[in-house]
Design a protein around this motif. Structure first.
Motif, short mmCIF file in Angstrom:
data_model
loop_
_atom_site.label_atom_id
_atom_site.label_comp_id
_atom_site.label_asym_id
_atom_site.label_seq_id
_atom_site.Cartn_x
_atom_site.Cartn_y
_atom_site.Cartn_z
N UNK A 124 0.82 -1.21 0.00
CA UNK A 124 0.00 0.00 0.00
C UNK A 124 0.86 1.27 0.00
N UNK A 125 1.79 1.37 0.92
CA UNK A 125 2.61 2.59 1.02
C UNK A 125 3.61 2.67 -0.13
N UNK A 126 4.07 1.53 -0.60
CA UNK A 126 4.98 1.52 -1.74
C UNK A 126 4.32 2.14 -2.96
N UNK A 127 3.01 1.91 -3.15
CA UNK A 127 2.29 2.38 -4.32
C UNK A 127 1.72 3.79 -4.15
N UNK A 128 1.70 4.32 -2.94
CA UNK A 128 1.06 5.61 -2.71
C UNK A 128 2.03 6.72 -2.31
N UNK A 129 3.00 6.43 -1.47
CA UNK A 129 3.84 7.49 -0.91
C UNK A 129 4.63 8.25 -1.96
N UNK A 130 5.02 7.59 -3.06
CA UNK A 130 5.83 8.25 -4.08
C UNK A 130 5.17 9.49 -4.65
N UNK A 131 3.83 9.53 -4.67
CA UNK A 131 3.13 10.70 -5.20
C UNK A 131 3.44 11.96 -4.40
N UNK A 132 3.78 11.78 -3.13
CA UNK A 132 3.97 12.93 -2.25
C UNK A 132 5.35 13.58 -2.41
N UNK A 133 6.11 13.14 -3.38
CA UNK A 133 7.31 13.88 -3.72
C UNK A 133 6.95 15.27 -4.27
N UNK A 134 5.73 15.39 -4.74
CA UNK A 134 5.18 16.70 -5.09
C UNK A 134 4.73 17.39 -3.80
N UNK A 135 5.41 18.46 -3.43
CA UNK A 135 5.15 19.13 -2.15
C UNK A 135 3.75 19.74 -2.08
N UNK A 136 3.12 19.98 -3.22
CA UNK A 136 1.78 20.56 -3.22
C UNK A 136 0.69 19.51 -3.02
N UNK A 137 1.06 18.23 -3.11
CA UNK A 137 0.06 17.18 -2.93
C UNK A 137 -0.20 16.97 -1.44
N UNK A 138 -1.46 17.13 -1.05
CA UNK A 138 -1.84 16.99 0.36
C UNK A 138 -2.46 15.64 0.66
N UNK A 139 -3.16 15.06 -0.31
CA UNK A 139 -3.93 13.84 -0.02
C UNK A 139 -4.01 12.98 -1.26
N UNK A 140 -3.87 11.68 -1.07
CA UNK A 140 -4.01 10.71 -2.15
C UNK A 140 -5.07 9.70 -1.75
N UNK A 194 1.44 18.02 7.63
CA UNK A 194 1.61 19.46 7.59
C UNK A 194 0.40 20.15 6.98
N UNK A 195 -0.11 19.59 5.89
CA UNK A 195 -1.28 20.17 5.22
C UNK A 195 -2.52 20.04 6.10
N UNK A 196 -2.69 18.88 6.72
CA UNK A 196 -3.86 18.65 7.56
C UNK A 196 -3.86 19.59 8.75
N UNK A 197 -2.72 19.78 9.37
CA UNK A 197 -2.64 20.67 10.52
C UNK A 197 -2.85 22.13 10.12
N UNK A 198 -2.53 22.47 8.87
CA UNK A 198 -2.70 23.85 8.42
C UNK A 198 -4.16 24.26 8.31
N UNK A 199 -5.06 23.29 8.21
CA UNK A 199 -6.49 23.61 8.15
C UNK A 199 -7.19 23.28 9.47
N UNK A 200 -6.40 22.96 10.50
CA UNK A 200 -6.98 22.69 11.81
C UNK A 200 -7.48 21.28 12.01
#
Length: 752
Positions: free
Chosen positions: A268-284, A339-345
């Motif tokens: 699961x994490x092998x197939x999903x975490x790579x997308x977050x190399x884009x710093x603007x991506x908050x959620x997959x 970081x993104x989640x905490x930024x919206x409370x």
């Protein structure tokens, strides 16, 4: 089960509610003044009726080609059929051509309906005619909006392996907290979820069990399995509050969230975490998938034929929303940047659909949400039709609360126009149930009120309606990647049409009148149960529709004996009435069969798995006999085995005997009792109930059953013609009469 309640809000009337009430009142006043003969209103409708009786030439069937009126339908059907065969899956070019054809035919159909078919002769006919037309326009607008957004969809499958490589090679190795929020789910369900999350092949992870009921047995479970345990003193804001409470107590850079019944595959994490190399991506978001059979397919006896109801959303709608930058955070099996989640409370707490509105908040802050169309987890679908209904109605209410909170995607700042359009499509979807109810009731107006809502000739139907309808039916399943046929979609929609329409109205008038109810999981039943509450309006409608069918047929016979033009118009309306009644009657029959829950005898799911096994059996005289074979079905509590050699009949003397089972490829060693035997095509079929297994054995077994990468495969829905056959089959051979043998996951109890 005790409900996990969110805080109920006291609200004043909102703009959305006032607009809805205003539209209804305005329409009612216009009808009232028309009915009492108010001069201005009556004159306006008389003028409009004159226009309908003398439409422009382009919305009349051409007389010169009266013998070839089927030609447009044949040509367009042939064109789209060839396109779908050349391109079995929608590509950019093929999707564009098909969508363009559909939109052109839709515009053509709407022109005809609006300029030539409304019957405004009198207030009764006129009211129903306009209401039917407006509801059609609503349905067509929403489907056309979906088609427009679909043009931007692109296939991004080629990116996934490249992004996953960064995780495999540890070039990108962030810390991940895995959250499993739980309220009152049974311990055996939590065990497999925790073990499944621990099976994920990624070192920098920590699994947290977030218990919102402070149960001692759950704390002991966490200690036994070696995961972290977090609880709190209250249940404020339900699931969203539970997650928000855990945020400051944890520190992973990313959070992977799974419901208490959802089990990820080991990659699961092998197939999903790579997308977050884009710093603007908050959620997959990943698709929701289910390892048990949903109640609709099970009740109809079509377990191996029908796809789960969610498949349309995850195969067709989520890619559309991904292309529009408006991915729906739809619940479990997603990864979010802390970081993104905490930024919206944290998670939104003022709605039943906390995940959805949390995603909207993230988008409004400039973050990107993405969707990966790859099945990387599986959970428990609602296990009976009542729980299925409860879950869907909660989704409807929660989504429509958008009109009453600050996270409204139509008004919140920071979203683009195309993002708002995509969210609008999702909000309008729920109002379609009101149209469905009206379409069910409309044929009754033909029979009991002599209403003729559509004024048109047979030639016009063939020339304007048939090309649009044939094309839509032909490409419906193709556009949604074979996840659902149009015929079966209609039956599915009817099951909850009435309660969903009521829920939509209630949500618009009093959106926060109900709190959060957890869908029960881990239930079984040993009998057929009919859901009378959901069935009552459908039964009443079925009876009246049957009466209206015969009434309309009789009226058609009488009308056929007359030759006057006035009777001809009436005859056309009645012909449409009995056709419409027949279709509704068949659909209602299928919907009623869905409401009959069939027995579900086991709490555990059985999987068709082929694995090589060695079986050791101790004979009566103490000798150890070894046999070889393969598993045919296996679960957490037992296995069905086909032996590849004979001779075991001498050992079986009508009593339970002990055996050791070695699943060779998985290095699993289990002991159990042989409880049943059978011979199929000269091979012995044995059923083994496992003895108590160790934690190490349990981990291996759960990894085998639930966590294998790529194990959750897509299943295609049947085509339209086969769907029609299935509809007749389930009506003529209902499961409650012809298949009363109880089954466990499709397996006859007598065989297990």
């Amino acid at each position: 089960m005790t409900a996990n309640k969110m805080k109920v809000q006291t609200i004043k009337p909102h703009l959305a509610t006032l607009i809805l009430i205003g539209i209804i009142l305005l329409g009612g006043l216009i009808v009232f003044f028309w009915a009492i003969g108010l001069g201005v209103i009556t004159d306006i409708f008389a003028y409009l009726n004159l226009l309908q009786e003398n439409p422009p030439v382009w919305v009349e069937a051409p007389v010169v080609m009266s013998r070839f009126l089927l030609l447009p339908s044949i040509i367009i059907f042939g064109l789209v059929f060839i396109i779908t065969k050349i391109s079995p899956e929608p590509k950019v070019w093929s999707r564009f051509i098909v969508i363009a054809i559909l939109l052109i035919l839709t515009v053509r159909y709407v022109q005809w309906r609006s300029l030539a078919t409304l019957n405004l002769d009198n207030p009764i006919d006129g009211t129903f005619s306009i209401a039917l037309f407006l509801l059609e326009i609503f349905v067509l607008f929403n489907s056309s909006l979906k088609l427009f957004l679909m043009v931007k969809v692109k296939d991004n499958r080629w990116k996934r392996n490249e992004l996953a490589a960064a995780i495999i090679e540890k070039k990108f190795n962030p810390t991940v907290d895995i959250f499993i929020p739980t309220y009152d789910e049974p311990e055996f369900i939590l065990r497999r979820t925790v073990i499944g999350c621990q099976t994920i092949d990624y070192e920098a992870k920590t699994v947290y069990l977030l218990d919102d009921t402070n149960r001692a047995n759950v704390a002991n479970l966490a200690d036994e399995l070696g995961c972290k345990y977090i609880t709190r003193s209250n249940n404020t804001h339900a699931k969203a509050g539970n997650i928000n409470h855990a945020l400051p107590l944890t520190k992973g850079e990313f959070i992977a969230l799974f419901d208490a019944d959802f089990i990820p595959t080991s990659n699961f994490l092998e197939r999903t975490l790579g997308f977050f190399q884009d710093r603007k991506l908050a959620l997959l978001q990943t698709p929701q998938n289910f390892y048990n059979i949903d109640p609709i397919a099970r009740n109809l006896g079509l377990e191996d034929v029908l796809t789960p109801e969610e498949e349309v959303f995850y195969r067709q709608l989520q890619p559309i929303k991904d292309a529009a930058g408006s991915v729906v955070c739809a619940g479990p099996s997603f990864v979010v940047r802390r970081e993104a989640l905490e930024s919206i409370g944290g998670f939104v707490t003022d709605s039943l659909s906390e995940d959805y509105f949390t995603g909207i908040r993230l988008s409004s802050k400039g973050y990107r949400l993405a969707y990966i169309d790859e099945k990387l987890s599986a959970g428990l679908a609602a296990e009976n039709i009542a729980d299925h209904a409860k879950q869907r109605l909660r989704w409807a209410r929660g989504t429509l609360q958008a009109f009453f909170i600050n996270s409204n995607p139509l008004t919140i700042s920071g979203l683009s126009f195309i993002q708002r359009l995509a969210h609008l499509e999702g909000l309008l979807h729920w109002f379609g149930s009101i149209a469905s109810v009206f379409f069910l009731l409309m044929p009754l107006g033909y029979a009991f009120l002599q209403i003729i809502p559509i004024r048109a000739t047979t030639d016009e139907f063939l020339f304007f309606f048939l090309p649009y309808y044939i094309t839509r039916i032909t490409v419906f399943s193709w556009l949604n990647y074979r996840s659902r046929s149009a015929i079966l979609s209609n039956i599915y929609g009817l099951v909850l049409a009435f309660p969903q329409a009521i829920t939509v109205i209630q949500a618009m008038l009093n959106p926060f009148s109900q709190g959060f109810d957890v869908t029960p999981k881990g239930v079984k039943s040993d009998r057929f149960l009919f859901n009378w509450k959901l069935a009552f309006p459908l039964l009443i409608l079925f009876i009246f529709t049957a009466i209206s069918l015969w009434s309309n047929i009789y009226a058609c016979i009488i009308a056929a004996m007359h030759e006057s033009p006035a009777i001809d118009q009436k005859k056309l309306g009645l012909n449409l009435g009995w056709i419409w009644s027949t279709y509704n009657l068949l659909s209602l029959g299928g919907a009623l069969l869905i409401l009959l829950d069939v027995p579900k005898l086991s709490l555990h799911e059985w999987f068709n798995l082929r694995r090589t096994i060695k079986l050791e059996i101790k004979t009566i005289d103490g000798e150890i006999k070894t046999y070889w074979g393969i598993t045919t079905r296996i679960s957490e509590v037992g296995a069905e085995i086909s032996l590849t050699q004979l001779g075991i009949d001498k050992l079986i003397q009508g009593e339970t005997i002990s055996a050791n089972l070695f699943i060779l490829e998985e290095d699993i060693n289990l002991s159990g009792q042989i409880t049943k035997t059978n011979i199929v095509e000269e091979f012995y079929i044995l059923h083994i109930d496992f003895d108590t297994i160790s934690l190490e054995q349990e981990r291996k077994l759960i990894a085998l059953l639930f966590c294998r990468p790529g194990q959750w495969k897509r299943k295609n829905s049947p085509g339209e013609l086969y769907s029609v056959w299935l509809m007749f089959k389930i009506l003529l051979r209902p499961k409650v009469i012809f298949d009363r043998q109880p089954k466990i996951n499709g397996i006859d109890v007598a065989q297990t």
